[in-house]
Enzyme design. Sequence first.
Site, PDB file in Angstrom:
ATOM      1  N   HIS A 260       0.841  -1.187   0.000  1.00  0.00           N
ATOM      2  CA  HIS A 260       0.000   0.000   0.000  1.00  0.00           C
ATOM      3  C   HIS A 260       0.877   1.238   0.000  1.00  0.00           C
ATOM      4  O   HIS A 260       1.925   1.261   0.648  1.00  0.00           O
ATOM      5  CB  HIS A 260      -0.933   0.010   1.221  1.00  0.00           C
ATOM      6  CG  HIS A 260      -2.095   0.930   1.072  1.00  0.00           C
ATOM      7  ND1 HIS A 260      -2.006   2.281   1.333  1.00  0.00           N
ATOM      8  CD2 HIS A 260      -3.374   0.700   0.658  1.00  0.00           C
ATOM      9  CE1 HIS A 260      -3.186   2.840   1.106  1.00  0.00           C
ATOM     10  NE2 HIS A 260      -4.027   1.911   0.696  1.00  0.00           N
ATOM     11  N   ASP A 311      -8.005  -5.226  -0.554  1.00  0.00           N
ATOM     12  CA  ASP A 311      -8.477  -6.080  -1.648  1.00  0.00           C
ATOM     13  C   ASP A 311      -8.305  -7.566  -1.366  1.00  0.00           C
ATOM     14  O   ASP A 311      -9.041  -8.396  -1.906  1.00  0.00           O
ATOM     15  CB  ASP A 311      -7.735  -5.743  -2.947  1.00  0.00           C
ATOM     16  CG  ASP A 311      -7.978  -4.319  -3.393  1.00  0.00           C
ATOM     17  OD1 ASP A 311      -9.154  -3.965  -3.568  1.00  0.00           O
ATOM     18  OD2 ASP A 311      -7.002  -3.566  -3.557  1.00  0.00           O
TER      19      ASP A 311
END
Length: 380
Positions: A260, A311
Site C-alpha cells: 500500500h 483487496d
Amino acid sequence: MKVHKGLDGVIVSETKISAIVDNQLLFAGYNIDELIEKEIPFEEVIYLLWYLQVPSLEELAAFQQVLYAQMPVSDTIITSLKIQTRENLHPMSVLRSTISLLGVFDPDAEETDREAIYSQSIAIQAKMPTIIAAYARLRRGLDPIPPKQDGTPIAANFLYMLTGEMPDEEQVKAMNRSLVLHADHDFNASTFTARVCASTLSDVYSCITAAIGSLKGPLHGGANEKVFDMLREIDEGEIPVEEYLDQKMDRKEKVMGFGHRVYKIEDPRKKHLKRMAQELTTTTGKQQWYFLSCQIEQYLKEKKGLIPNVDFYSATVYHCLGIDSDLFTLLFAMSRVSGWLGHIYEQKNEDCLIRPRSLYVGEKHEQYPVKSREQGGMEA
C-alpha cells in the site's frame, strides 16, 4: 525542482471527510474500527460522509426514506443493460456507461445548485446497487428483480435483488461491513479523479463516471478481482503456494492484494475482512479459500515483508456471498461512491481548479527546420 512521481507524499488539499492518522482510518473523525464493531449501517455512514456528523434517529430515518425511494431504475436503463450483456464488455465498463446514461436522462443533470447536486447524488447512490444486481442477473439470462420498497436496508436489498431470496443475518452483516469498510479512503486515485473533475465545475454524473474509470484499473479497485484469479489458479493447479509465488516474483509480476502506498504496518481494514472471510468460509464450507489466503499472507510477509491491503481478503468475502469475481470491483464502486459524492461536494465548495505542473525533460530546439515543399496543383 523535485518531482513527486504519482504525487507521493504531496498534500494537495484539505478535507473533513476521511483521513489516515497513525495508521488508523477515520471517517469524519470516527475510527473505522468503532463503526464496524458497533455494526453501523451503511446508510448512516453515507450520511456521516456527506454531512460530517452523526445523524439523529429522525434524520437517519428521513435520509433512508429518500434513498430507498430512488432505488428503482427505469425500463430504459434495464434495456441498456440488456444490450450491453450481448457484448464482450468488462462489467466496470458497463457500470461506467450506465452511470453516464443516468445523467443523459436526468433533466436537471446540468444544474449546479446545492439542491440539484443533492438530488443527483441521491439518485446515483441509490440506483447503483440496483444497476449492478440487474446486470448480474441479465447476463445470466435471468430477469432483474426490483428493489424492495419496504425499508429494507441497502446491504440486504442488494443481496435480495441479486438472488431473489432474502439473505440471512450473517450475509447481511458481511455485506454491510464490506460497504462500510470501502466507503472512503483519503485521496485515493479514484477519489482524486472525482475531485479533479469536480474542480472544473463539471456535473456530478461526469465526476462519478471519471472515478469509475479510475477505479477499474488493476492497480486500484480492480485488484480484488485479480486476487481471486490468483487463488483459483493456485487451487486448481494444485501448485504449492511458495512455488507459485516464487515463480510470479521471478517473472517480476505484481502480487495483487499486497502493499500500500500509505500503510506500511497494516491496513486497518484488513483485520475485519480477514475475520469476515474466516466466518463466511466456515459457514459456507469453503474454508480452502481462507486457509490458502492465510498461507499466501504468511509467506509474503516472511519473505518480502509485504502486507495485505483491503483487496486481499475482500475477494474471499465476496466469493462466499455468491458474487462472480469480475463483479468484485463493481461492489467496491457501490460502496466508494458514497465517499466520491462527499468529496465532489467538498471540492465544488472549495472552488479551486486542480491544475498541477510538469517538469519538461525533452530537448529544446532553437529553430524549427522548414523543409522545401513542392508547389503546384495535383497531378491528373
